[in-house]
Design a protein around this motif. Sequence first.
Motif, mmCIF file in Angstrom:
data_model
loop_
_atom_site.group_PDB
_atom_site.id
_atom_site.type_symbol
_atom_site.label_atom_id
_atom_site.label_comp_id
_atom_site.label_asym_id
_atom_site.label_seq_id
_atom_site.Cartn_x
_atom_site.Cartn_y
_atom_site.Cartn_z
ATOM 1 N N LYS A 163 0.422 -1.426 0.094
ATOM 2 C CA LYS A 163 0.087 0.431 0.322
ATOM 3 C C LYS A 163 0.579 1.362 -0.218
ATOM 4 N N LYS A 164 2.191 1.639 0.663
ATOM 5 C CA LYS A 164 2.791 2.414 1.399
ATOM 6 C C LYS A 164 3.269 2.295 -0.463
ATOM 7 N N ALA A 165 4.460 1.777 -1.110
ATOM 8 C CA ALA A 165 4.576 2.130 -2.005
ATOM 9 C C ALA A 165 4.255 2.219 -3.622
ATOM 10 N N LEU A 166 2.722 1.349 -3.768
ATOM 11 C CA LEU A 166 2.151 1.908 -4.312
ATOM 12 C C LEU A 166 1.256 3.290 -4.154
ATOM 13 N N GLN A 167 0.994 3.426 -3.323
ATOM 14 C CA GLN A 167 0.449 5.737 -2.744
ATOM 15 C C GLN A 167 1.313 6.158 -3.345
ATOM 16 N N ARG A 168 3.453 5.833 -3.189
ATOM 17 C CA ARG A 168 4.036 6.833 -3.903
ATOM 18 C C ARG A 168 4.030 6.346 -4.427
ATOM 19 N N ARG A 169 3.417 5.597 -5.363
ATOM 20 C CA ARG A 169 3.894 5.753 -6.981
ATOM 21 C C ARG A 169 2.667 6.583 -7.904
ATOM 22 N N VAL A 170 1.750 6.173 -6.911
ATOM 23 C CA VAL A 170 0.673 6.820 -7.684
ATOM 24 C C VAL A 170 0.906 7.878 -7.818
ATOM 25 N N GLY A 171 1.323 8.921 -6.668
ATOM 26 C CA GLY A 171 1.467 10.119 -6.481
ATOM 27 C C GLY A 171 2.682 10.925 -7.143
ATOM 28 N N GLN A 172 3.627 10.269 -7.587
ATOM 29 C CA GLN A 172 4.339 10.531 -8.611
ATOM 30 C C GLN A 172 3.500 10.461 -9.984
ATOM 31 N N MET A 173 2.467 9.763 -10.615
ATOM 32 C CA MET A 173 2.044 9.506 -11.320
ATOM 33 C C MET A 173 1.115 11.227 -11.377
ATOM 34 N N VAL A 174 0.942 11.015 -10.502
ATOM 35 C CA VAL A 174 0.375 12.329 -10.211
ATOM 36 C C VAL A 174 0.515 14.035 -10.778
ATOM 37 N N MET A 175 2.273 13.966 -9.912
ATOM 38 C CA MET A 175 2.273 15.286 -10.110
ATOM 39 C C MET A 175 3.250 15.167 -11.893
ATOM 40 N N GLU A 176 4.177 13.961 -11.829
ATOM 41 C CA GLU A 176 4.654 13.668 -13.452
ATOM 42 C C GLU A 176 3.320 13.806 -14.901
ATOM 43 N N TRP A 177 2.273 14.111 -14.270
ATOM 44 C CA TRP A 177 1.148 14.718 -15.102
ATOM 45 C C TRP A 177 0.867 15.627 -15.502
ATOM 46 N N GLY A 178 0.820 16.203 -14.269
ATOM 47 C CA GLY A 178 0.969 17.940 -13.397
ATOM 48 C C GLY A 178 2.212 18.851 -13.775
ATOM 49 N N ARG A 179 3.455 17.812 -13.977
ATOM 50 C CA ARG A 179 4.785 18.214 -14.582
ATOM 51 C C ARG A 179 5.261 19.252 -13.459
ATOM 52 N N GLY A 180 5.115 18.895 -12.137
ATOM 53 C CA GLY A 180 5.373 19.276 -11.258
ATOM 54 C C GLY A 180 5.442 20.375 -10.613
ATOM 55 N N ASN A 181 3.732 20.944 -10.834
ATOM 56 C CA ASN A 181 2.971 21.584 -10.944
ATOM 57 C C ASN A 181 2.632 21.499 -9.341
ATOM 58 N N ILE A 182 3.055 22.648 -8.307
ATOM 59 C CA ILE A 182 2.451 22.548 -7.151
ATOM 60 C C ILE A 182 1.085 22.310 -7.164
ATOM 61 N N LEU A 183 0.303 23.558 -8.047
ATOM 62 C CA LEU A 183 -1.129 23.406 -7.720
ATOM 63 C C LEU A 183 -1.857 22.000 -8.082
ATOM 64 N N PHE A 184 -1.027 20.650 -8.231
ATOM 65 C CA PHE A 184 -1.292 19.642 -7.876
ATOM 66 C C PHE A 184 -1.318 18.024 -7.163
ATOM 67 N N LEU A 185 -0.769 19.366 -5.931
ATOM 68 C CA LEU A 185 -0.417 18.527 -5.156
ATOM 69 C C LEU A 185 -1.971 18.179 -4.214
ATOM 70 N N PRO A 186 -2.449 19.157 -3.760
ATOM 71 C CA PRO A 186 -3.858 18.259 -3.546
ATOM 72 C C PRO A 186 -5.116 17.087 -3.911
ATOM 73 N N ILE A 187 -4.542 17.278 -5.576
ATOM 74 C CA ILE A 187 -4.825 16.746 -6.316
ATOM 75 C C ILE A 187 -4.407 15.833 -6.471
ATOM 76 N N LYS A 188 -3.012 15.385 -5.539
ATOM 77 C CA LYS A 188 -1.834 14.310 -5.066
ATOM 78 C C LYS A 188 -2.655 13.702 -4.112
ATOM 79 N N TRP A 189 -2.996 13.918 -3.517
ATOM 80 C CA TRP A 189 -3.172 13.461 -1.657
ATOM 81 C C TRP A 189 -4.640 13.280 -1.746
ATOM 82 N N ILE A 190 -5.175 13.951 -2.427
ATOM 83 C CA ILE A 190 -6.482 13.205 -3.002
ATOM 84 C C ILE A 190 -6.765 11.904 -3.263
#
Length: 580
Positions: free
Chosen positions: A540-567
């Motif tokens: 679970k921990k590793a999958l959440q880390r990978r999904v978080g990376q996926m969201v930030m890559e999708w948002g090109r590291g945009n800090i505005l995507f942080l809330p989306i990432k955690w959701i």
Amino acid sequence: MTTNSQLMTPVNQSKPKRLAITIAGAVSLGSYEAGVLYEVLEAIRQHNADERTKANPENRIIVDVLTGASAGGMTSIILAQKLLYEGPTFKGPCDNPLYNIWIAGIDIEALQATKAHEPALISLFSSDLIERISNETLLGRYSSGFPPSPPAIPHPSVDEGKPLRVGVALSNLNGVDYGYQVQPQGVFEYRAYADQMTREINPLDATCDTRLFWTPLHEAAVACGAFPFAFRPKEVDRNAGSEPNDYPSETLTRWPTDTRRFTYTDGGVLQNQPLGLAKKLVDLQDEHFAQECRYYLFVSPYAKDDGPPNDFKTKDAHYIRMMARLATVVIGQAGFRDWITAEDINDRIRLMDERADGLVRGILEGTVAVEPLQATARSILDLLFPPGVALLSPGANVPEMREVAQERIADQYHSEMEYLKDLPGAGDAFRDSMLAFEAAAGLGARDKMRIYGITATTSELAGAGLQAFLGFFDRTFREHDYDVGRKKAREVLLSSALNGKGELGPIYFDPSLNPLRPINDELSGIAYKQVSPQIRRCFKKALQRRVGQMVMEWGRGNILFLPIKWIIVLGVGCFLDWVN
């Protein structure tokens, strides 16, 4: 077309029994297939070394064709090399190339150890691990240069000095273009996404035991196992026009150069059980001769469990469930298409065999006159199979001249021909009549396929959960499925059904030489929620880390995507807790 006539005993041709093996896609259930294949190869080793077999060499069993999809494709390529060149590596049930990869060499912790250069938007798990395993297994032999190390020693299950053919199913994400002439003018073009890579491996040809030869097969092994979303697609160079020619079809839309690079994903998406590919390679290997000693073995962990059909109704067809159901339908239908085709051809050939028996009886009893029969058969052949013209029958790989087809028919119906040899002209009349029947039925490139299956239901296996990824979670699960595979193989290999006329057996095999470990039935059909809490937490921990990376890559590291990432990360955690 081969015969299974019951009229008389076949003439002994002193040919060994030949076995083509097809290995289905399996993900972590490659461990089950590894167990099956170890036991099959050990049984053949014992059988071929037995004094009873040595006294009757036509009872030897030779593996000369290997095909597979997804995990089964990786296994088939690995087997091809090890059987031809590294036979002694099959030391025992817990020390052989398949066990060392599928049970000891891969697990969920290694799969989740993604590197910085592996984008999360391209793969959920580490594709580097699959690359490394394939590279070490297939190319490690050539790391010391030439000659390769260790020295080539074949496994007893292959015919020493004789070629072996291997083929894997691939899903081509670019597609390959073909064109057909249409009347009155123009060309109809289409794009095919179901692809294959095949090779003939000749142990007498030194160029086949080189890094240059095995590098494309190593790449194909990775490509055919690139499960969508879990692993990144794989780019592979293919040839058309130069050797090896991967696309010999005359309808291929020609490329600007002989080499072209395609991107591939898991071959099991479009062809999960490539029996048809095995048949194609068998035709190249046998040229439709010696079909009386040809057998097929199908290995798969996906037999259907008993129970009612899936209850899918209109009220359930919202977008998400509809997409999931369509994926199941497409993959399921692709997987069993070759079975359906093989059984249809077998039914038509059984009818032809009945006609052959009737024709022989009619000739022997005098109700069918030989001379008129011969004249009629030749007239029909002149229409359907003109002399001097090479005929390309439906499904054939190469055109066939009438003289070659007549020789093939005489070989395939050798028992009937032998029985008619004392009647002047009867053998030729029978041969030409059967060839005419065959041409009219479009069966010229079709042979009866005697297929043995070694399968298991998902409820018998420990690694079938989470779309067959569950086996990666615990080595105990993979050991369980490996042992189930060995047990299932023994049941088939020792079955009396293999001992009948025209069958593969009897197989001289003593299972007690390699005892089977007790199988823990409590692991059969295990669910994700039954995995140890510690392993689930790590996953679970590793999958959440990978999904978080996926969201930030999708948002090109945009800090505005942080809330989306955690959701989304929290949503993944909640989903896994719900599954639990």
